[in-house]
Design an enzyme around this catalytic site. Structure first.
Site, mmCIF file in Angstrom:
data_model
loop_
_atom_site.group_PDB
_atom_site.id
_atom_site.type_symbol
_atom_site.label_atom_id
_atom_site.label_comp_id
_atom_site.label_asym_id
_atom_site.label_seq_id
_atom_site.Cartn_x
_atom_site.Cartn_y
_atom_site.Cartn_z
ATOM 1 C CG ASP A 65 -1.803 -1.215 1.297
ATOM 2 O OD1 ASP A 65 -2.172 -1.747 0.242
ATOM 3 O OD2 ASP A 65 -2.096 -1.651 2.430
ATOM 4 C CG HIS A 71 -1.783 -2.234 -7.444
ATOM 5 N ND1 HIS A 71 -0.927 -2.569 -8.454
ATOM 6 C CD2 HIS A 71 -1.317 -2.853 -6.359
ATOM 7 C CE1 HIS A 71 0.017 -3.370 -7.995
ATOM 8 N NE2 HIS A 71 -0.210 -3.565 -6.718
HETATM 9 P P1 GTP Z 1 -0.619 -2.909 -2.818
HETATM 10 O O1 GTP Z 1 -0.280 -3.733 -4.009
HETATM 11 O O2 GTP Z 1 -1.864 -3.366 -2.160
HETATM 12 O O3 GTP Z 1 0.527 -2.856 -1.902
HETATM 13 O O4 GTP Z 1 -1.066 -1.383 -3.254
HETATM 14 P P2 GTP Z 1 -0.472 0.020 -3.672
HETATM 15 O O5 GTP Z 1 0.972 0.147 -3.329
HETATM 16 O O6 GTP Z 1 -0.810 0.263 -5.093
HETATM 17 O O7 GTP Z 1 -1.228 1.065 -2.754
HETATM 18 P P3 GTP Z 1 -2.811 1.290 -2.532
HETATM 19 O O8 GTP Z 1 -3.368 1.763 -3.808
HETATM 20 O O9 GTP Z 1 -3.423 0.126 -1.876
HETATM 21 O O10 GTP Z 1 -2.803 2.442 -1.432
HETATM 22 C C1 GTP Z 1 -2.257 3.706 -1.621
HETATM 23 C C2 GTP Z 1 -3.319 4.784 -1.372
HETATM 24 O O11 GTP Z 1 -2.696 6.057 -1.385
HETATM 25 C C3 GTP Z 1 -4.401 4.852 -2.435
HETATM 26 O O12 GTP Z 1 -5.602 5.251 -1.850
HETATM 27 C C4 GTP Z 1 -3.896 5.943 -3.392
HETATM 28 O O13 GTP Z 1 -4.917 6.603 -4.122
HETATM 29 C C5 GTP Z 1 -3.256 6.883 -2.419
HETATM 30 N N1 GTP Z 1 -2.130 7.668 -2.931
HETATM 31 C C6 GTP Z 1 -1.022 7.214 -3.569
HETATM 32 N N2 GTP Z 1 -0.153 8.223 -3.756
HETATM 33 C C7 GTP Z 1 -0.731 9.318 -3.218
HETATM 34 C C8 GTP Z 1 -0.299 10.667 -3.045
HETATM 35 O O14 GTP Z 1 0.791 11.056 -3.405
HETATM 36 N N3 GTP Z 1 -1.157 11.507 -2.398
HETATM 37 C C9 GTP Z 1 -2.380 11.123 -1.939
HETATM 38 N N4 GTP Z 1 -3.148 12.018 -1.336
HETATM 39 N N5 GTP Z 1 -2.803 9.855 -2.068
HETATM 40 C C10 GTP Z 1 -1.986 8.982 -2.694
HETATM 41 P P1 IMP Z 2 -2.446 -12.686 2.431
HETATM 42 O O1 IMP Z 2 -1.472 -12.216 1.417
HETATM 43 O O2 IMP Z 2 -3.883 -12.405 2.067
HETATM 44 O O3 IMP Z 2 -2.197 -14.106 2.810
HETATM 45 O O4 IMP Z 2 -2.187 -11.847 3.763
HETATM 46 C C1 IMP Z 2 -0.996 -11.958 4.522
HETATM 47 C C2 IMP Z 2 -0.606 -10.613 5.127
HETATM 48 O O5 IMP Z 2 -0.185 -9.721 4.092
HETATM 49 C C3 IMP Z 2 -1.739 -9.874 5.856
HETATM 50 O O6 IMP Z 2 -1.172 -9.153 6.933
HETATM 51 C C4 IMP Z 2 -2.278 -8.911 4.799
HETATM 52 O O7 IMP Z 2 -2.901 -7.806 5.382
HETATM 53 C C5 IMP Z 2 -0.990 -8.540 4.088
HETATM 54 N N1 IMP Z 2 -1.179 -8.149 2.680
HETATM 55 C C6 IMP Z 2 -1.329 -8.987 1.622
HETATM 56 N N2 IMP Z 2 -1.438 -8.296 0.485
HETATM 57 C C7 IMP Z 2 -1.327 -6.993 0.815
HETATM 58 C C8 IMP Z 2 -1.327 -5.782 0.041
HETATM 59 O O8 IMP Z 2 -1.423 -5.767 -1.169
HETATM 60 N N3 IMP Z 2 -1.195 -4.628 0.746
HETATM 61 C C9 IMP Z 2 -1.028 -4.624 2.097
HETATM 62 N N4 IMP Z 2 -1.022 -5.716 2.855
HETATM 63 C C10 IMP Z 2 -1.164 -6.893 2.215
HETATM 64 MG MG MG Z 3 -3.043 -1.898 -1.627
#
Ligand code: GTP
Ligand code: IMP
Ligand code: MG
Length: 357
Positions: free
Chosen positions: A12, A42
């Site tokens: 995230d 994402h």
């Molecule tokens: P995973 O594969 O789950 O680890 O996801 P990710 O790395 O793509 O991140 P995810 O989208 O789950 O969470 C990031 C959050 O931050 C989202 O709600 C985005 O819209 C937000 N976001 C990302 N960059 C920025 C930024 O620079 N500013 C703001 N305000 N929000 C952001």
């Molecule tokens: P699983 O991948 O669903 O087995 O979860 C294992 C651990 O990884 C838990 O703590 C989840 O919350 C974390 N996790 C898995 N995928 C993500 C992701 O995309 N973003 C943040 N946490 C994750």
């Molecule tokens: Mg995410």
């Protein structure tokens, strides 16, 4: 050129956002999704609309990119087909026929198993049980699923021949380094390694073919699910963090109430994309960041959500327009990690980036 985008903390970090920027700016010929599977969410914006993508590469927002899902990634057919429809990408997306398939029973087990659900706090998306079955060699592969027949390709063949032709390839990993099954905070981890090396394996390219590894960090550290977060901010330690005291009082002024970490999570809008669970908030964990940059072989670094802790930086796209305190913060992270911060994200929309590459 091959660039891998990978998460440096607990997932995230905003990889989706950074990938959406790179897709628009660099117009990659191929955007390929690596990582565990639909446990990832994402977040990406296209023309003001928000997408929480769990299967489709976020690079879909560049309409000329070929979209691929690597063989290492677990596929949930229903979710995949749904996202193809929502994103209108039917004519340019494919997965490797060797992707393993998540079935209902995997999701059921993931949600019912006491250890997985309660102790690890999984996403319940079936990834852990499916990867376990994959290791048992009894799982079904994408090529055995009639509904997926129209979407199959040999991803390594496509990607390696594109590299030979000098094309631009963007690989999006998922989760974060500290959720790695091998290197993370075991047993509070996901069901596979999550580093850049694994992302290359997921897609089917050798390590010699990778040009850039961009590790993404959020401006602070968050974690969803169980497991340690060493820099967690609480009522007990917030006095140590004058920087966070200011953010807390800003949040209180805006009317947020409750426990310190809940206030911060609500104020910063930190809620999981997949499970809607609240993310815990920590100050930037330099130690973990340094280590993950090392193992990932980081050549560049992206820092997201700067606007959340420095609201005056919202949507800034020119380095000179960033505030002094934001610039100092970035310099400190660069100094501690020893990698250049080349993409600074200042808002959720793809264009909200200071590009220093
Ligand atoms: P995973 O594969 O789950 O680890 O996801 P990710 O790395 O793509 O991140 P995810 O989208 O789950 O969470 C990031 C959050 O931050 C989202 O709600 C985005 O819209 C937000 N976001 C990302 N960059 C920025 C930024 O620079 N500013 C703001 N305000 N929000 C952001
Ligand atoms: P699983 O991948 O669903 O087995 O979860 C294992 C651990 O990884 C838990 O703590 C989840 O919350 C974390 N996790 C898995 N995928 C993500 C992701 O995309 N973003 C943040 N946490 C994750
Ligand atoms: Mg995410």
């Amino acid at each position: 050129m091959v660039t891998i985008v990978v998460g440096g903390h607990f997932g995230d970090e905003g990889k989706g956002k950074i990938i959406s920027y790179l897709a628009v700016k660099d117009k990659p010929d191929i955007v390929a999704r690596a990582g565990v599977g639909p446990n990832a969410g994402h977040t990406v914006f296209k023309e003001g609309r928000e997408y929480g993508l769990r299967m489709i590469p976020c690079g879909f927002i560049n309409e000329d990119s070929r979209l691929l899902v690597g063989a290492g990634v677990l596929v949930d057919p229903e979710r995949f087909l749904n996202e193809v429809e929502v994103t209108g990408t039917e004519d340019r997306i494919a997965m490797d026929g060797r992707c393993a398939v998540i079935e209902k029973r995997h999701k059921k087990e993931d949600s019912a198993d006491e250890f997985l659900k309660k102790k690890v706090g999984t996403t319940g998306s079936g990834c852990g049980p499916a990867n376990a079955e994959r290791a048992h060699r009894t799982i079904r592969l994408a090529r055995e699923i009639p509904r997926l027949r129209g979407y199959l390709t040999d991803v390594p063949l496509e990607v390696n021949s594109a590299i030979d032709q000098g094309k631009e390839i963007l690989i999006e990993a998922s989760q974060g380094f500290w959720l790695s099954l091998f290197y993370g905070t075991y047993p509070y981890v996901t069901s596979k390694d999550t580093s850049a090396g694994m992302a290359a394996v997921d897609i089917g390219i050798g390590p010699t073919r990778v040009d850039d590894v961009m590790v993404i960090y959020k401006s602070y550290t968050t974690r969803v699910g169980e497991g340690p977060l060493n820099t967690l901010i609480t009522e007990k330690n917030i006095e140590k963090y004058p920087f966070w005291q200011d953010i807390l009082s800003e949040a209180k002024k805006k009317g947020f109430t409750g426990k310190v970490n809940d206030i911060l999570a609500h104020y910063l809008g930190e809620k999981g994309t997949v499970t809607q669970r609240q993310r815990r908030i920590g100050s930037f964990d330099f130690e973990l960041a340094r280590y993950s940059a090392m193992v990932n072989g980081a050549t560049q670094m992206g820092i997201t959500c700067l606007d959340k802790i420095f609201p005056e930086c919202y949507q800034v796209r020119d380095y000179d327009d960033l505030s002094k305190r934001a610039k100092e913060y970035i310099r400190e992270i660069e100094k501690e990690i020893g990698v250049n911060a080349t993409l600074l994200s200042t808002g959720p929309e793809p264009e909200d980036v200071v590009d220093l590459r």
